[in-house]
Structure formats: C-alpha cells, structure tokens
Design a protein around this motif. Structure first.
Motif, PDB file in Angstrom:
ATOM      1  N   GLU A 215       2.306   1.237  -3.304  1.00 34.03           N
ATOM      2  CA  GLU A 215       2.024   0.029  -4.070  1.00 34.03           C
ATOM      3  C   GLU A 215       0.565   0.024  -4.528  1.00 34.03           C
ATOM      4  O   GLU A 215      -0.354   0.198  -3.724  1.00 34.03           O
ATOM      5  N   PRO A 216       0.316  -0.163  -5.832  1.00 35.14           N
ATOM      6  CA  PRO A 216      -1.074  -0.268  -6.305  1.00 35.14           C
ATOM      7  C   PRO A 216      -1.626  -1.668  -6.041  1.00 35.14           C
ATOM      8  O   PRO A 216      -1.024  -2.661  -6.441  1.00 35.14           O
ATOM      9  N   TYR A 217      -2.761  -1.761  -5.361  1.00 36.17           N
ATOM     10  CA  TYR A 217      -3.334  -3.071  -5.026  1.00 36.17           C
ATOM     11  C   TYR A 217      -4.636  -3.347  -5.770  1.00 36.17           C
ATOM     12  O   TYR A 217      -4.767  -4.355  -6.448  1.00 36.17           O
ATOM     13  N   TYR A 218      -5.614  -2.459  -5.621  1.00 35.51           N
ATOM     14  CA  TYR A 218      -6.941  -2.729  -6.161  1.00 35.51           C
ATOM     15  C   TYR A 218      -7.274  -1.729  -7.258  1.00 35.51           C
ATOM     16  O   TYR A 218      -7.289  -0.523  -7.024  1.00 35.51           O
ATOM     17  N   PRO A 219      -7.556  -2.207  -8.477  1.00 34.91           N
ATOM     18  CA  PRO A 219      -7.970  -1.276  -9.532  1.00 34.91           C
ATOM     19  C   PRO A 219      -9.340  -0.699  -9.231  1.00 34.91           C
ATOM     20  O   PRO A 219     -10.197  -1.356  -8.644  1.00 34.91           O
ATOM     21  N   VAL A 220      -9.527   0.534  -9.629  1.00 30.89           N
ATOM     22  CA  VAL A 220     -10.830   1.190  -9.481  1.00 30.89           C
ATOM     23  C   VAL A 220     -11.549   1.042 -10.821  1.00 30.89           C
ATOM     24  O   VAL A 220     -11.407   1.865 -11.720  1.00 30.89           O
TER      25      VAL A 220
ATOM     26  N   GLU B  64      -6.424   4.620 -11.817  1.00 31.44           N
ATOM     27  CA  GLU B  64      -6.607   4.762 -10.377  1.00 31.44           C
ATOM     28  C   GLU B  64      -6.531   3.408  -9.672  1.00 31.44           C
ATOM     29  O   GLU B  64      -6.977   2.389 -10.208  1.00 31.44           O
ATOM     30  N   TYR B  65      -5.993   3.434  -8.458  1.00 28.93           N
ATOM     31  CA  TYR B  65      -5.907   2.243  -7.606  1.00 28.93           C
ATOM     32  C   TYR B  65      -6.265   2.623  -6.179  1.00 28.93           C
ATOM     33  O   TYR B  65      -6.245   3.796  -5.808  1.00 28.93           O
ATOM     34  N   ARG B  66      -6.562   1.618  -5.384  1.00 24.41           N
ATOM     35  CA  ARG B  66      -6.537   1.750  -3.936  1.00 24.41           C
ATOM     36  C   ARG B  66      -5.269   1.040  -3.460  1.00 24.41           C
ATOM     37  O   ARG B  66      -4.847   0.028  -4.031  1.00 24.41           O
ATOM     38  N   SER B  67      -4.666   1.586  -2.421  1.00 22.89           N
ATOM     39  CA  SER B  67      -3.455   0.997  -1.881  1.00 22.89           C
ATOM     40  C   SER B  67      -3.715   0.456  -0.474  1.00 22.89           C
ATOM     41  O   SER B  67      -4.831   0.559   0.057  1.00 22.89           O
ATOM     42  N   LEU B  68      -2.685  -0.120   0.123  1.00 23.90           N
ATOM     43  CA  LEU B  68      -2.754  -0.648   1.478  1.00 23.90           C
ATOM     44  C   LEU B  68      -1.502  -0.222   2.233  1.00 23.90           C
ATOM     45  O   LEU B  68      -0.431  -0.016   1.645  1.00 23.90           O
ATOM     46  N   ARG B  69      -1.654  -0.134   3.548  1.00 18.27           N
ATOM     47  CA  ARG B  69      -0.509   0.151   4.413  1.00 18.27           C
ATOM     48  C   ARG B  69      -0.492  -0.899   5.520  1.00 18.27           C
ATOM     49  O   ARG B  69      -1.546  -1.263   6.061  1.00 18.27           O
ATOM     50  N   PHE B  70       0.700  -1.402   5.852  1.00 19.20           N
ATOM     51  CA  PHE B  70       0.816  -2.493   6.809  1.00 19.20           C
ATOM     52  C   PHE B  70       1.664  -2.080   8.014  1.00 19.20           C
ATOM     53  O   PHE B  70       2.731  -1.487   7.856  1.00 19.20           O
TER      54      PHE B  70
ATOM     55  N   LYS C  99     -20.991  -2.476   5.799  1.00 13.25           N
ATOM     56  CA  LYS C  99     -20.895  -1.027   5.597  1.00 13.25           C
ATOM     57  C   LYS C  99     -19.522  -0.447   5.943  1.00 13.25           C
ATOM     58  O   LYS C  99     -18.836   0.122   5.089  1.00 13.25           O
ATOM     59  N   GLY C 100     -19.100  -0.567   7.202  1.00 16.76           N
ATOM     60  CA  GLY C 100     -17.849   0.057   7.636  1.00 16.76           C
ATOM     61  C   GLY C 100     -16.642  -0.483   6.912  1.00 16.76           C
ATOM     62  O   GLY C 100     -15.746   0.274   6.496  1.00 16.76           O
ATOM     63  N   TYR C 101     -16.599  -1.804   6.754  1.00 17.16           N
ATOM     64  CA  TYR C 101     -15.457  -2.436   6.086  1.00 17.16           C
ATOM     65  C   TYR C 101     -15.345  -1.941   4.647  1.00 17.16           C
ATOM     66  O   TYR C 101     -14.259  -1.571   4.180  1.00 17.16           O
ATOM     67  N   THR C 102     -16.469  -1.915   3.936  1.00 20.06           N
ATOM     68  CA  THR C 102     -16.464  -1.512   2.531  1.00 20.06           C
ATOM     69  C   THR C 102     -16.092  -0.043   2.375  1.00 20.06           C
ATOM     70  O   THR C 102     -15.309   0.320   1.485  1.00 20.06           O
ATOM     71  N   GLU C 103     -16.621   0.811   3.242  1.00 18.38           N
ATOM     72  CA  GLU C 103     -16.304   2.226   3.140  1.00 18.38           C
ATOM     73  C   GLU C 103     -14.835   2.498   3.427  1.00 18.38           C
ATOM     74  O   GLU C 103     -14.211   3.362   2.788  1.00 18.38           O
ATOM     75  N   LYS C 104     -14.268   1.766   4.368  1.00 19.97           N
ATOM     76  CA  LYS C 104     -12.833   1.920   4.640  1.00 19.97           C
ATOM     77  C   LYS C 104     -12.012   1.448   3.437  1.00 19.97           C
ATOM     78  O   LYS C 104     -11.031   2.101   3.040  1.00 19.97           O
ATOM     79  N   GLN C 105     -12.411   0.321   2.883  1.00 22.51           N
ATOM     80  CA  GLN C 105     -11.640  -0.272   1.785  1.00 22.51           C
ATOM     81  C   GLN C 105     -11.590   0.656   0.569  1.00 22.51           C
ATOM     82  O   GLN C 105     -10.562   0.787  -0.083  1.00 22.51           O
ATOM     83  N   TRP C 106     -12.717   1.297   0.271  1.00 23.73           N
ATOM     84  CA  TRP C 106     -12.792   2.127  -0.927  1.00 23.73           C
ATOM     85  C   TRP C 106     -12.586   3.617  -0.660  1.00 23.73           C
ATOM     86  O   TRP C 106     -12.489   4.417  -1.596  1.00 23.73           O
ATOM     87  N   GLY C 107     -12.546   3.992   0.621  1.00 21.35           N
ATOM     88  CA  GLY C 107     -12.248   5.374   0.955  1.00 21.35           C
ATOM     89  C   GLY C 107     -13.351   6.361   0.642  1.00 21.35           C
ATOM     90  O   GLY C 107     -13.086   7.558   0.440  1.00 21.35           O
ATOM     91  N   ARG C 108     -14.585   5.892   0.616  1.00 25.46           N
ATOM     92  CA  ARG C 108     -15.712   6.787   0.359  1.00 25.46           C
ATOM     93  C   ARG C 108     -16.996   6.163   0.903  1.00 25.46           C
ATOM     94  O   ARG C 108     -17.055   4.943   1.101  1.00 25.46           O
TER      95      ARG C 108
ATOM     96  N   PRO D 293      -6.431   0.399   4.757  1.00 29.98           N
ATOM     97  CA  PRO D 293      -6.637   0.882   3.379  1.00 29.98           C
ATOM     98  C   PRO D 293      -5.947   2.228   3.216  1.00 29.98           C
ATOM     99  O   PRO D 293      -5.806   2.983   4.179  1.00 29.98           O
ATOM    100  N   ASP D 294      -5.538   2.541   1.999  1.00 34.81           N
ATOM    101  CA  ASP D 294      -4.782   3.770   1.789  1.00 34.81           C
ATOM    102  C   ASP D 294      -5.077   4.306   0.396  1.00 34.81           C
ATOM    103  O   ASP D 294      -5.365   3.545  -0.533  1.00 34.81           O
ATOM    104  N   THR D 295      -4.997   5.618   0.275  1.00 36.55           N
ATOM    105  CA  THR D 295      -5.085   6.213  -1.051  1.00 36.55           C
ATOM    106  C   THR D 295      -3.821   5.871  -1.825  1.00 36.55           C
ATOM    107  O   THR D 295      -2.743   5.704  -1.245  1.00 36.55           O
ATOM    108  N   PHE D 296      -3.946   5.763  -3.136  1.00 39.03           N
ATOM    109  CA  PHE D 296      -2.786   5.456  -3.964  1.00 39.03           C
ATOM    110  C   PHE D 296      -2.172   6.745  -4.486  1.00 39.03           C
ATOM    111  O   PHE D 296      -2.866   7.680  -4.877  1.00 39.03           O
ATOM    112  N   ALA D 297      -0.843   6.790  -4.464  1.00 40.71           N
ATOM    113  CA  ALA D 297      -0.090   7.909  -5.014  1.00 40.71           C
ATOM    114  C   ALA D 297       1.250   7.358  -5.482  1.00 40.71           C
ATOM    115  O   ALA D 297       1.656   6.265  -5.069  1.00 40.71           O
ATOM    116  N   PRO D 298       1.953   8.060  -6.357  1.00 43.41           N
ATOM    117  CA  PRO D 298       3.270   7.597  -6.795  1.00 43.41           C
ATOM    118  C   PRO D 298       4.168   7.266  -5.613  1.00 43.41           C
ATOM    119  O   PRO D 298       4.235   8.017  -4.641  1.00 43.41           O
ATOM    120  N   GLY D 299       4.812   6.108  -5.683  1.00 38.86           N
ATOM    121  CA  GLY D 299       5.657   5.643  -4.592  1.00 38.86           C
ATOM    122  C   GLY D 299       4.981   4.617  -3.703  1.00 38.86           C
ATOM    123  O   GLY D 299       5.640   3.895  -2.968  1.00 38.86           O
TER     124      GLY D 299
END
Length: 368
Positions: A311-316, A248-254, A152-161, A303-309
C-alpha cells in the motif's frame, strides 16, 4: 448493460464524499473498490467491540467549521483529543514539544527557563548558516537533546535513510509550546466518530451501489463504458500505465495483536523514537473511543519500502517525483471525462478534513 452518470474508482473517504454529493444532486453512481471493504485506509475492523484502525491511527481534526459541520450532520463524534507520548531509552515524553516535554528533558519549570535552555542548545549550531540536510536543519532549530531523543531516530525510520541524506525542507520549523498542553493539534475541532469510521463511510454511501473485490484495471474498458464520467482515486501513475515513470512512496506494515489484558499502555498512541527500535509507534485502539472492554488490541507500526503489491502511504515529494507528477497532471487535464481526486491521484499527503473539503469542492464544480 447498466449506465451510470459516474463510475467512482475507490470507496475511500474522497470517493465516498463525492458519491454522497452526486446522489444528492440526482446522479446515478457506481462505486467500485479492489479491497474487500469500504472506507479505504480509514476502515475499522471490529475485534470484540474494539474498533481497530486497520491501516494506522486516524484522528479527525480540522479548523474548517464547514467541514466539521458536514461530517457531524452524518455521524456523532466523541471528544477524543490526540495526546501522543514518545518513548526513548526507557523514558516517556509528552508530545508535541511543550512544557511537559521540557520538564521531562531538563527539569525546567517555567517558560523562561525552557526558552533559555533551547536558546543554549541552539547556540552550539549557530555556525550552520545554510542547513545542507535535515539533521543540520533540526539541530539549528532545536538543539541536540530534542533532536537526538525525539526527532532523529523516528524520522530516519520513517523515511528509510539517514537524516544527513534527507533534504532540509522536510523540517521547516519545530513548533514549541511554552504551556503545559499535550493536545497535539491546534485545530478547533477534533474527535473520532462514535462507533468508528465505518459509521461515517456507511452514512456517506447509503443508497449507493458499491461493488467490492473489484479491480478497475482488470476490466478497464468495460468499466469505462458503463459511465459518462469517471472519478479515479487510485495511483495516477498506474492510471496512465506508468508512461512517465513510477512515482515513489513510503509504505507501512502493521502487526495487530489481540491481548488478553485490559490495558497495555494507557494511551492510544506511543511513538518509539530510538533508531534501534524497528517500529515507529504502538497504537492501542480502545483508547480512541474510551473503551472499557476486558481485552485490548495493539498495533506495532513499521515503516516499509514501497513495492508493487504494497500500500502506498507517503509520497516522496523530492524534485524527481515532483517532475514526474507534473507530467501526469498534464496528462490528466487532457482526459475530459475523467476526474482525479484523493491523495493517490493527487500525489499528496492529505489529512481527512482536507480530503473532505477537496471532494466537496470537486462536487460543487460538477453539480452547481
């Protein structure tokens, strides 16, 4: 002005494999990339002898012997086996879900006991005939404990919802192993290139002209005029100037940290599955290559929302984005001198072996 047979936009794995095959076929190639390094997302940064996976953990695994033989002709791989752990509320659990996990959750010691416990947990959700969302699907497949602690928690964080807002098809099945085996992958072949992924990319691009810090879109017409054909491995919607809409994509931050200790967590990957922990996993890079360095490097992956600038990682891959990509794919077919390849141009999540196989297939189509 110099002329090339192929301009390859993107020095990641797909572009590097295609360029390597093009060179073997006697073609003259130019590879350009907007980043300051080769390798795309498999690039490794050296920190005091530790190869840091700059864009997240990458483990090469495959059941395709042809692909495995191909990469092993270029570099030597170690015996690394992906065996991640999950951390939830102060306890560690083995992944994937196997007899070690079931023992840690419930104290069961035999496959029969584990199967009985899972059946008992699933029974509470028999009333769900057609799961309406990911949460209902997961509860129906595995019951409350595994879902709450490890999904549950991992998936919700990954997809942001919330999981109740995610489509059920994201979890088509939950793989259970009723053996004490922590190897995450079922593939026959698995490992990390000795010396890191830069060694593999350098071998693929040996003898090929590469220009870094070079943005194709800043001088597009000039680049197009330099080659007979173009292989584009970037975002397909950007190539067509977003005329059918933005994908749309999901992004990541490291958050990379170099620590003055020998060992931080004793494992390369630990997933943090609780929803109140903001990161999804901690990576300790030295363990990918059995490092014995006196210091260590860890990475918190957010996990991060994707916006211009970003990196796109996961397609929605929902219905809306699938329709948009279909429109771009139709446009791509009309561009006879442009080839599209790689995860961004194909709007897909692809493992490294699939990427290699797809690049080889495109090269065979072009050169045979």
């Amino acid at each position: 002005m110099e002329r090339y047979d192929y301009l390859i936009v993107g020095a990641g794995l797909f572009g590097a494999v295609f360029a390597h095959e093009a060179k073997l076929a006697g073609k003259r190639c130019l590879v350009i990339d907007k980043r300051a390094h080769r390798g795309g997302n498999i690039y490794c940064e050296d920190v005091e002898g530790i190869r840091v996976h700059k864009y997240g953990a990458h483990i090469f695994h495959t059941d395709n012997k042809d692909v495995w033989d191909y990469v092993n002709r270029l570099v030597e791989f170690n015996r690394y086996t992906n065996s991640p752990l999950a951390y939830y509320e102060g306890k560690l659990y083995n992944l994937p879900f196997n007899m070690n996990t079931f023992y840690q959750l419930w104290g069961v010691k035999t496959p029969a006991e584990a199967k009985a416990k899972i059946a008992e947990q699933r029974k509470a959700y028999e009333f769900i005939s057609e799961p309406a969302n990911l949460e209902e699907q997961a509860l129906k497949l595995c019951g409350k404990d595994i879902y709450t602690c490890l999904i549950k928690g991992y998936t919700e964080k990954q997809w942001g919802r919330p999981a109740t807002e995610l489509p059920a098809f994201i979890i088509k099945r939950v793989p259970f192993r009723f053996i004490f085996d922590n190897n995450y992958f079922n593939d026959a072949y698995q490992g990390i290139p000795k010396g890191g992924y830069n060694v593999l990319i350098d071998a693929l691009l040996e003898g090929i002209e590469v220009r870094l810090d070079t943005n194709y879109f800043e001088n597009r017409e000039a680049w197009d005029a330099m080659a007979d054909k173009i292989l584009f491995t970037g975002c397909i919607d950007e190539f067509f100037n977003y005329q059918c809409g933005r994908l749309e994509y999901r992004s990541l931050r490291f958050d990379h940290r170099h620590l003055d200790i020998e060992d931080y967590q004793g494992n390369a990957v630990v997933n943090y599955t609780a929803g109140d922990v903001p990161y999804t996993r901690v990576i300790e890079h030295k363990h990918f290559e059995y490092g014995t360095q006196p210091t260590t490097v860890i990475t918190y992956e957010y996990p991060d929302t994707f916006a211009p600038g970003k990196e796109p990682y996961y397609p929605v891959n929902d219905a809306r984005n699938s329709e948009i990509f279909k429109s771009y794919r139709e446009l791509a077919v009309s561009r006879e001198n442009v080839l599209f390849g790689g995860r961004l141009a194909q709007y897909t999540y692809a493992d490294m072996d699939d990427t290699v196989a797809a690049a080889l297939a495109l090269a065979k189509q072009q050169f045979c």
